[in-house]
Design a protein around this motif. Structure first.
Motif, PDB file in Angstrom:
ATOM      1  N   ASP A  25       2.371   7.724  12.556  1.00 51.50           N
ATOM      2  CA  ASP A  25       1.795   7.427  11.245  1.00 51.50           C
ATOM      3  C   ASP A  25       2.799   7.817  10.178  1.00 51.50           C
ATOM      4  N   GLY A  26       2.874   7.012   9.131  1.00 51.60           N
ATOM      5  CA  GLY A  26       3.740   7.330   8.002  1.00 51.60           C
ATOM      6  C   GLY A  26       4.993   6.479   7.965  1.00 51.60           C
ATOM      7  N   PRO A  27       5.724   6.581   6.870  1.00 58.74           N
ATOM      8  CA  PRO A  27       6.923   5.751   6.680  1.00 58.74           C
ATOM      9  C   PRO A  27       8.082   6.229   7.555  1.00 58.74           C
ATOM     10  N   PHE A  28       9.061   5.358   7.721  1.00 55.42           N
ATOM     11  CA  PHE A  28      10.259   5.675   8.502  1.00 55.42           C
ATOM     12  C   PHE A  28      10.996   6.860   7.896  1.00 55.42           C
ATOM     13  N   LEU A  29      11.174   6.827   6.572  1.00 55.91           N
ATOM     14  CA  LEU A  29      11.829   7.926   5.863  1.00 55.91           C
ATOM     15  C   LEU A  29      10.786   8.767   5.151  1.00 55.91           C
ATOM     16  N   ASP A  30      10.888  10.072   5.293  1.00 55.41           N
ATOM     17  CA  ASP A  30       9.986  10.977   4.594  1.00 55.41           C
ATOM     18  C   ASP A  30      10.671  11.402   3.304  1.00 55.41           C
ATOM     19  N   ALA A  31      10.226  10.823   2.199  1.00 53.13           N
ATOM     20  CA  ALA A  31      10.863  11.096   0.912  1.00 53.13           C
ATOM     21  C   ALA A  31       9.806  11.087  -0.187  1.00 53.13           C
ATOM     22  N   GLU A  57       0.859  -1.177   0.000  1.00 48.43           N
ATOM     23  CA  GLU A  57       0.000   0.000   0.000  1.00 48.43           C
ATOM     24  C   GLU A  57       0.903   1.237   0.000  1.00 48.43           C
ATOM     25  N   PRO A  58       0.390   2.410  -0.399  1.00 46.03           N
ATOM     26  CA  PRO A  58       1.227   3.617  -0.457  1.00 46.03           C
ATOM     27  C   PRO A  58       1.873   3.956   0.890  1.00 46.03           C
ATOM     28  N   ALA A  59       3.010   4.625   0.833  1.00 47.34           N
ATOM     29  CA  ALA A  59       3.804   4.962   2.019  1.00 47.34           C
ATOM     30  C   ALA A  59       3.003   5.669   3.113  1.00 47.34           C
ATOM     31  N   PRO A  60       2.076   6.571   2.797  1.00 38.09           N
ATOM     32  CA  PRO A  60       1.340   7.236   3.876  1.00 38.09           C
ATOM     33  C   PRO A  60       0.522   6.288   4.755  1.00 38.09           C
ATOM     34  N   THR A  61       0.276   5.064   4.298  1.00 41.32           N
ATOM     35  CA  THR A  61      -0.487   4.109   5.105  1.00 41.32           C
ATOM     36  C   THR A  61       0.400   3.380   6.114  1.00 41.32           C
ATOM     37  N   ALA A  62       1.706   3.624   6.067  1.00 38.78           N
ATOM     38  CA  ALA A  62       2.652   2.940   6.964  1.00 38.78           C
ATOM     39  C   ALA A  62       2.501   3.432   8.396  1.00 38.78           C
ATOM     40  N   THR A  63       2.913   2.601   9.323  1.00 37.93           N
ATOM     41  CA  THR A  63       3.029   2.952  10.735  1.00 37.93           C
ATOM     42  C   THR A  63       4.464   2.638  11.133  1.00 37.93           C
ATOM     43  N   THR A  64       5.123   3.579  11.800  1.00 34.54           N
ATOM     44  CA  THR A  64       6.513   3.398  12.213  1.00 34.54           C
ATOM     45  C   THR A  64       6.583   3.303  13.730  1.00 34.54           C
ATOM     46  N   VAL A  65       7.342   2.333  14.215  1.00 43.14           N
ATOM     47  CA  VAL A  65       7.548   2.143  15.644  1.00 43.14           C
ATOM     48  C   VAL A  65       9.039   2.288  15.911  1.00 43.14           C
TER      49      VAL A  65
END
Length: 118
Positions: A68-74, A48-56
Motif C-alpha cells: 500500500d502507498g506510493p513508490f516513493l515516500d515523500a 487521488e492522494p498518494a496514500p491511496t496508491a498501490t505499488t507492485v
C-alpha cells in the motif's frame, strides 16, 4: 509532433487545506490551461492522494510484492498529469505557466518527453 508528460507534484497537506474559494481559483486556472492547450491535450486527470496508491515491485521471487502507498515516500506526491502533443518543448513551456502549481511554493510541474518507439 512529440508527446510530453506534465507531472503535477505537490504537498497533499497543502491541497487538503485549500478553501472552497481557493479550489475555485485553482480549477479556473486549470480550465484556462486546457482552453489554451486545446487539442494539444491528449489526456490528463487529477489523481487521488498518494496514500491511496498501490505499488507492485519485485519481491525477489516469481511473485510480485504488493504494498500500500506510493513508490516513493515523500512529502510531495503526484497529484495529476497532462499528456500533450506539441511541436517541441518550447511550445509546452509557453503553456505550463498557466498551471497554478507553477506558482505555489509547495508544488511544481515536471515535464518529461515521451519516448517514441515507432
Amino acid at each position: 509532433m512529440a508527446k510530453y508528460m506534465l507531472l503535477i507534484h505537490g504537498d497533499a497537506a497543502q491541497w487538503d487545506a485549500m478553501t472552497p474559494e481557493q479550489w475555485a481559483v485553482h480549477h479556473a486556472a486549470h480550465a484556462a490551461f486546457r482552453e489554451a492547450a486545446g487539442d494539444r491535450i491528449v489526456g490528463g486527470e487529477q489523481l487521488e492522494p498518494a496514500p491511496t496508491a498501490t505499488t507492485v515491485r519485485s519481491g525477489g521471487t516469481d511473485e510480485p510484492m504488493i504494498t500500500d502507498g506510493p513508490f516513493l515516500d515523500a512529502k510531495e506526491g503526484l497529484g495529476g498529469f497532462y499528456l500533450l502533443e506539441a511541436a517541441d518543448l518550447d511550445e509546452v513551456l509557453k503553456l505550463v505557466p498557466l498551471l497554478p502549481e507553477v506558482h505555489a511554493a509547495h508544488s511544481a510541474v515536471e515535464i518529461r518527453p515521451v519516448v517514441f518507439h515507432g
